[in-house]
Enzyme design. Structure first.
Site, PDB file in Angstrom:
ATOM      1  N   GLU A   2     -13.237  15.936   3.311  1.00 34.07           N
ATOM      2  CA  GLU A   2     -11.922  16.076   3.436  1.00 34.07           C
ATOM      3  C   GLU A   2     -11.516  16.757   2.235  1.00 34.07           C
ATOM      4  OE1 GLU A   2      -9.032  12.277   1.873  1.00 34.07           O
ATOM      5  OE2 GLU A   2     -11.057  11.573   2.538  1.00 34.07           O
ATOM      6  N   ASP A  50      -0.957   8.265  -4.299  1.00 33.33           N
ATOM      7  CA  ASP A  50      -2.078   8.649  -5.128  1.00 33.33           C
ATOM      8  C   ASP A  50      -2.008   8.281  -6.523  1.00 33.33           C
ATOM      9  OD1 ASP A  50      -4.054  10.122  -3.532  1.00 33.33           O
ATOM     10  OD2 ASP A  50      -2.261  11.436  -3.014  1.00 33.33           O
TER      11      ASP A  50
END
Ligand SMILES: Cc1ncc(COP(=O)(O)O)c(C=O)c1O
Lengths: 269, 400
Positions: free
Chosen positions: A49, A60
């Site tokens: 990824e 995040d």
């Protein structure tokens, strides 16, 4: 052909599950991003990824936030990102999944952005802020380019929604392990995470693989969620943390050995 | 043109719901509760009670006689939201959402704040309604709006300074959203402007629409017609949309004023509608200030409450459909208006509202003496006196 789907079938035939490992483009710099991906693959990562940083990464936690900030400060942009991807592609055939936020695609135009990253070697895309209701245009372009759209589900996603999301997803479905942002540091997942995995597996059956990420940071944890039924573990912040705390000369070795320890957890007895 | 409750929260192509999956059940629950209570008689009565007895509604529509004479054009009226409890229009929204949160049985409230006015209004509403609140505020804003940080603490709120990103409003929103994702089962996110994922832009507008509703009935009483023009400042756009929405179908020309900062040709402004492009941020598709790669830009305004790179989606819709004209006022012109209103009317306006005042002064000159302009004075300027003092002393130095 989908590199991601092929990878999952190949692993299944070997009685293995998948390790999906994350690298942030431009962290700590462009050149090392390529080496880091190679080290991850050497350690056994099945799918990579790769993050394209966004100025406002609201899903995040502090680790990816700070890596994003660092990478953007050093001038990361889509052109440099494409160069990194092309370099990786020239060295390995590992499936590559792009993780970023919706605005970077939307502002450039879905068509233009998606066809360009596809050409550079990206196989699938994950957008944590792309809700299924808003995804029609995006999905049309993804399909036209024969790419995989990987959507997220969460422990609080209803059965009806999981079905709808699974229908739109290709490659795999990404279950967010916990209530929270990326980068959790818990040693063990709570019962609700295991319940969410069982529930999702029951709904998805074997039609599409289930990856679990957010806060996966050690092999024991990884093993336990795979035993509960996940088909893949997704590890991101733990690798970035390792990069941040390791002297430069030792980074590649450490990454490979950490990846190895995680990969071991995916090999079924 | 009036979109009372647009399907999927879409104002034309703008708005919508671009959010992490974890938040989907939370916004669905919110939407359900809002639809259930927005026209509920008991809810309306309770909200009206707090707006009247606690916040001080209705607010006067004051004829600024001295300013009008000084300018020498259209008659300038001030919608005095600055007189509300807490000193800004923000309390209209925090009381509405606070009462909704209570009905949803949420006890923990989080909010973001830029200038600190929404944080203060959240803290006040939560105290009054018996709720617990925590407020995220960009570190830079905690420094330039220190008075409000202290006020929030006095009111029993925990203030979390946000050190990530540009340390202003957008980063405070990011951090509040992260908290919400983490505590989604127990926490109500009380957003302070007409931004964010559906249903926030509609809901915040509806709670702020009391401003425009009152303007319309007050003006009809005074002049037997709707105002010829209205002017409001636009940060996220809540006081402006609350002013505009009830007047959309009236024969009123509407002006939204953005922060021109040091000029929109420079990199130092927050003029999202005037110079931005379409994009996705904070759960909505709207005009944004972004670079050519889609990264959100740093913004600047002397008014912390306008220092935001996005704008409510309904404003994007009104811009493209040309129902509202959006323009900018610079830091310097805003300070001049701040000084002028203080001197001529004895009213110290918030720096945010000073942008609207500055624009109205320019506009009035071009209109006839029989015409009317209503300026929404969104807040009072006590919080800004330090900033203005500093700006003046620096500018005197520079011009020497
Ligand atoms: C007095 C005042 N006016 C205006 C604003 C801008 O917000 P909005 O555009 O949502 O009205 C603020 C925000 O903090 C404010 O404090």
């Amino acid at each position: 052909m989908s590199r991601i789907r092929d990878k999952f079938s190949e692993l299944k035939s070997r009685n293995e599950k998948a390790l999906i490992a994350y690298a942030m483009a431009g962290y700590p710099n462009d050149k090392e991003t390529v080496s880091i991906v190679q080290s991850l693959v050497k350690g056994g990562a099945d799918i990579i990824e790769i993050g394209l940083p966004f100025s406002d990464p609201l899903a995040d936690g502090p680790v990816i936030q700070s890596a994003s900030f660092h990478s953007l400060q050093k001038g990361m942009n889509p052109e440099r990102f494409l160069n990194i991807v092309k370099k990786i592609r020239s060295k390995t055939d590992v499936p590559l999944v792009l993780m970023t936020y919706a605005n970077l695609l939307y502002s450039r135009g879905y068509d233009k952005f998606i066809s360009t990253v596809k050409k550079a070697g990206i196989d699938g895309i994950i957008l944590p802020d792309m809700a299924i209701e808003e995804a029609d245009q995006y999905l049309d372009v993804i399909r036209k380019n024969n790419m995989d759209a990987i959507f997220l589900i969460s422990p609080n996603t209803s059965e009806e929604r999981i079905r709808r999301i699974a229908k739109a997803s290709t490659g795999f479905v990404y279950l967010v392990s916990t209530y929270g942002t990326t980068g959790g540091t818990q040693q063990k997942f709570q019962q609700y995470t295991h319940d969410a995995i069982k529930n999702a597996k029951k709904i998805l059956e074997e039609k599409i693989p289930l990856g679990v990420g957010f806060g996966v940071n050690n092999a024991d944890q990884a093993r336990s969620i795979l035993q509960t039924g996940a088909d893949a573990i997704i590890v991101a912040s733990a690798f970035l943390r390792l990069i941040a705390e390791t002297p430069k000369a030792k980074i590649q070795g450490k990454i490979t050995s950490f990846a190895k320890s995680l990969k071991k957890a995916t090999i079924l007895e | 043109m009036k979109l009372a409750y647009p399907k999927d929260g879409k104002f034309g192509e703008f708005g919508g719901r671009f959010i992490p999956e974890t938040l989907v059940p939370a916004v669905e629950e919110l939407e359900e509760a809002y639809l259930r209570f927005k026209d509920d008689k008991e809810f309306r009565q309770e909200l009206d009670y707090y707006l009247r007895e606690y916040a001080g509604r209705p607010t006067p529509l004051y004829f600024a006689k001295n300013l009008t004479e000084f300018v020498g054009g259209a008659r300038i009226y001030l919608k005095r939201e600055d007189l509300l409890h807490g000193g800004a229009h923000k309390i209209n929204n925090t009381l509405g959402q606070g009462l909704l949160a209570k009905r949803m049985k949420k006890k923990r409230i989080i909010a973001e704040t830029g200038a600190g006015q929404h944080g203060v209004a959240t803290a006040m509403a939560c105290s009054a309604l018996g709720l617990q609140s925590e407020v995220y505020m960009g570190y830079k804003d905690t420094q330039r709006q220190r008075l409000n940080v202290f006020r929030m603490k006095l009111l029993g709120t925990k203030v979390h300074p946000v050190k990530g990103g540009t340390q202003t409003l957008k980063d405070a929103i990011n951090e509040a959203i992260r908290d919400w994702i983490t505590n989604v089962n127990t926490t109500y996110y009380l957003l302070g402007s007409a931004v964010g994922p559906h249903p926030y832009p509609v809901m915040v507008r509806d709670f702020q629409a009391v401003i425009g509703d009152e303007i319309l009935s007050q003006m009809k009483e005074l002049k037997n017609k709707s105002p010829d023009s209205v002017v409001a400042c636009v940060g996220g756009g809540s006081n402006a949309i609350g002013t505009f929405y009830p007047l959309v179908d009236e024969d009123t020309t509407m002006f939204g004023v953005e922060a021109g900062g040091e000029g929109i040709k420079t990199e130092h402004h927050s003029a999202t509608l005037s110079s931005g492009s379409k994009g996705i941020l904070h759960g909505m598709l709207t005009y944004l200030l972004q670079d050519k790669h889609g990264q959100i830009k740093d913004t600047h305004s002397i008014a912390a409450g306008l220092d935001y790179p996005g704008v409510g989606p309904e404003h994007s819709y009104f811009k493209d459909s040309k129902r509202v004209k959006y323009d900018t006022v610079s830091d310097g012109d805003a300070v001049h208006a701040f000084l002028a209103l203080s001197k001529y009317e004895g009213i110290i306006p918030a720096l945010e509202s000073s942008h609207a005042v500055a624009y109205a002064i320019k506009l009035a000159k071009k209109m006839s003496k029989s015409e009317t302009i209503v300026v929404t004075l969104s807040g009072r300027g006590d919080k800004d006196v330090e900033v203005v003092e500093k700006y003046m002393s620096e500018n005197v130095k520079n011009s020497r």
